[in-house]
Design an enzyme around this catalytic site. Sequence first.
Site, PDB file in Angstrom:
ATOM      1  N   THR A 184       0.772  -1.389   0.026  1.00  0.00           N
ATOM      2  CA  THR A 184       0.087   0.022   0.154  1.00  0.00           C
ATOM      3  C   THR A 184       0.840   1.127  -0.110  1.00  0.00           C
ATOM      4  OG1 THR A 184      -1.873  -1.064   1.203  1.00  0.00           O
ATOM      5  CG2 THR A 184      -1.770   1.138   1.260  1.00  0.00           C
ATOM      6  N   LYS A 227      -7.552   1.609  -3.305  1.00  0.00           N
ATOM      7  CA  LYS A 227      -7.181   1.097  -2.141  1.00  0.00           C
ATOM      8  C   LYS A 227      -7.302   2.569  -1.053  1.00  0.00           C
ATOM      9  CE  LYS A 227      -5.647  -1.266   1.563  1.00  0.00           C
ATOM     10  NZ  LYS A 227      -4.290  -1.763   1.583  1.00  0.00           N
ATOM     11  N   LYS A 258      -0.262   5.484   8.242  1.00  0.00           N
ATOM     12  CA  LYS A 258       0.478   5.515   7.367  1.00  0.00           C
ATOM     13  C   LYS A 258      -0.285   5.624   5.872  1.00  0.00           C
ATOM     14  CE  LYS A 258       1.970   2.101   4.688  1.00  0.00           C
ATOM     15  NZ  LYS A 258       1.492   1.475   3.550  1.00  0.00           N
TER      16      LYS A 258
END
Length: 295
Positions: free
Chosen positions: A103, A178, A246
């Site tokens: 990711t 995502k 994050k």
Amino acid sequence: MSKEQKMAKVAFIGLGVMGYPMAGHLAAKGHDVTVYNRTDAKSEAWVKEHGGNKASTPRAASENAEIVFCCVGNDDDLRSVVLGDNGIFAGMATDAVLVDHTTASADVARELGNIATERGLHFIDAPVSGGQAGAENGILTVMCGGEQAPFDRIKPVANCFSRAVTLMGPVGSGQLTKMVNQIAIAGVVQGLSEAMNFGQKANLDMEKVIDVISKGAAGSWQMENRGPTMCKGEFEFGFAVDWMRKDLGICFEESKRNGARLPVTHLVDQFYAQVQGRGGKRWDTSSLVHLLQND
């Protein structure tokens, strides 16, 4: 799956909580797997458990591989294993495909996609959803960005650890999808936290409450899988607060470029910062409820 697909030569770079079981599923389905991990002991353990081979560098792991899978921490980690004399691109043969499950930002995906094209290679950004349990059970959802032809080549192989592998658009589209996923989760978990805490304060039988409302419009994966443990104050289930922050940071950077407003997501991110301050950096993301249960 065809015999040719079963015998595909693949590499897997990064054997963390996600990569380790994902690579294991590839080996279990008959693929010829070579692994690399920054900590060599993890590679040794994987080979002992699953067979296959280990390599001393990402370049060595990628040599002669038809498909290279990668799952590391962030943009910088990704560049460190892909670029340079010992990187993945240096080892890949012409027309091979790099599938990145990290990711990361859409920017780094486009950057690596352009470099891959210049070298006669293919790049697909393919972040996943489903967490550690999804990886272990082989039921991840994979969101891909790239060209159709290389996607068609990698999909049957990626299906070894997935229940859905979907091409969302050009390179970068997987990462953008995502981001949508993480934004949605942040809001859902905060709403669920408030609901669970409210029910507890009202002295309701929360097991019954969850059983009833999960069957209606309020139902969600988070409610069914995290609602009961949230009520018990248990937060040891995989996707850590540190990782979520994050990911949300990536969403905020992208929103600056595309102009999307994320007021609720920014608020939830602040709540996650408070969870970190309470020592919950590695707690599950459902630990948002801790702020309400222990205010």
